[in-house]
Design a protein around this motif. Structure first.
Motif, PDB file in Angstrom:
ATOM      1  N   SER A  25      16.143   2.512   9.206  1.00 54.97           N
ATOM      2  CA  SER A  25      14.816   3.113   9.192  1.00 54.97           C
ATOM      3  C   SER A  25      13.787   2.105   9.701  1.00 54.97           C
ATOM      4  N   ASN A  26      12.671   2.647  10.140  1.00 55.87           N
ATOM      5  CA  ASN A  26      11.591   1.781  10.594  1.00 55.87           C
ATOM      6  C   ASN A  26      11.008   1.035   9.404  1.00 55.87           C
ATOM      7  N   SER A  28       8.550  -0.111   6.663  1.00 50.66           N
ATOM      8  CA  SER A  28       7.419   0.575   6.038  1.00 50.66           C
ATOM      9  C   SER A  28       6.936  -0.262   4.869  1.00 50.66           C
ATOM     10  N   ASN A  31       9.175   0.254   1.858  1.00 45.82           N
ATOM     11  CA  ASN A  31      10.398  -0.562   1.912  1.00 45.82           C
ATOM     12  C   ASN A  31      10.098  -2.011   1.557  1.00 45.82           C
ATOM     13  N   SER A  32       9.017  -2.527   2.096  1.00 44.40           N
ATOM     14  CA  SER A  32       8.646  -3.918   1.824  1.00 44.40           C
ATOM     15  C   SER A  32       8.358  -4.133   0.349  1.00 44.40           C
ATOM     16  N   THR A  61      -1.775   2.009   9.282  1.00 46.99           N
ATOM     17  CA  THR A  61      -0.908   2.976   9.977  1.00 46.99           C
ATOM     18  C   THR A  61      -0.445   4.189   9.180  1.00 46.99           C
ATOM     19  N   SER A  62       0.462   4.074   8.262  1.00 47.53           N
ATOM     20  CA  SER A  62       1.084   5.233   7.625  1.00 47.53           C
ATOM     21  C   SER A  62       0.221   5.836   6.516  1.00 47.53           C
ATOM     22  N   ASN A  65       1.007   4.802   2.818  1.00 53.80           N
ATOM     23  CA  ASN A  65       0.872   3.427   2.323  1.00 53.80           C
ATOM     24  C   ASN A  65       0.028   3.320   1.060  1.00 53.80           C
ATOM     25  N   SER A  68       2.099   4.401  -1.956  1.00 58.99           N
ATOM     26  CA  SER A  68       3.141   3.397  -2.207  1.00 58.99           C
ATOM     27  C   SER A  68       2.555   2.188  -2.919  1.00 58.99           C
ATOM     28  N   ASP A 130       1.633  -6.210   6.350  1.00 59.23           N
ATOM     29  CA  ASP A 130       2.984  -5.695   6.438  1.00 59.23           C
ATOM     30  C   ASP A 130       3.378  -5.544   7.901  1.00 59.23           C
ATOM     31  N   HIS A 131       4.212  -6.438   8.370  1.00 55.83           N
ATOM     32  CA  HIS A 131       4.699  -6.467   9.753  1.00 55.83           C
ATOM     33  C   HIS A 131       3.587  -6.699  10.778  1.00 55.83           C
TER      34      HIS A 131
END
Length: 172
Positions: A25-26, A28, A31-32, A61-62, A65, A68, A130-131
């Motif tokens: 998966s990309n 996210s 995930n982090s 972005t998402s 987020n 989460s 994050d990334h």
């Protein structure tokens, strides 16, 4: 180019490097945060955050987020955080055009390498990148991390996540 600058701030910045992606998966934020929660010092570090911690997500972005992060922080006692996010894109406009609900975040269109027009020094208890290091050229890493340190409160926590790549090997 980051070298000395990173060593100067390594005591206040936690780095999580994903050396091998366990899933296809990309990356996210969810995930982090899941991976960060497995680290032995996560609980003792995050339980020091105030219940109403001021949090900044650099490079949002998402739309998921915010939720989460809210779920993650609530598990450590920060159950009323104030969420802020910056991105180079007008994400509220994008979400509206896509018919997506706006998350409970104060959005600002801003460049993470220079936040002086947006935020005062020491404004945040938690800053998340994050990334983001994967998304900017290496020549911008010192400015990016310098601004992170500037907006972080004296006892604040920084969470930086990136996928290891050739251009990031100088962080080892």
């Amino acid at each position: 180019p980051l070298g000395r600058g990173y060593r100067k701030i390594e005591s206040i910045i936690g780095l999580y490097i994903e050396r091998k992606s366990p899933s296809r998966s990309n990356p996210s934020l969810a995930n982090s945060l899941e991976k960060i929660s497995t680290h032995s010092q996560t609980a003792s570090t995050l339980e020091k955050l105030p219940r109403d911690a001021a949090c900044l997500i650099s490079g949002y972005t998402s739309p998921g987020n915010a939720q989460s992060l809210l779920n993650f922080l609530a598990a450590y006692g920060a159950d009323r955080p104030r969420l802020h996010a910056i991105d180079l894109y007008d994400l509220p406009q994008v979400y509206t055009k896509l018919g997506l609900a706006l998350p409970p975040v104060d959005f600002r269109i801003a460049d993470a390498t220079d936040l002086r027009s947006c935020f005062d020094s020491g404004s945040f208890d938690l800053v998340i990148q994050d990334h983001l290091l994967n998304c900017v050229p290496p020549c911008l890493h010192p400015s990016l991390l310098g601004e992170l340190v500037r907006v972080l409160s004296p006892n604040g926590i920084a969470m930086i996540n990136f996928t290891e790549g050739d251009r990031l090997k100088h962080l080892d």
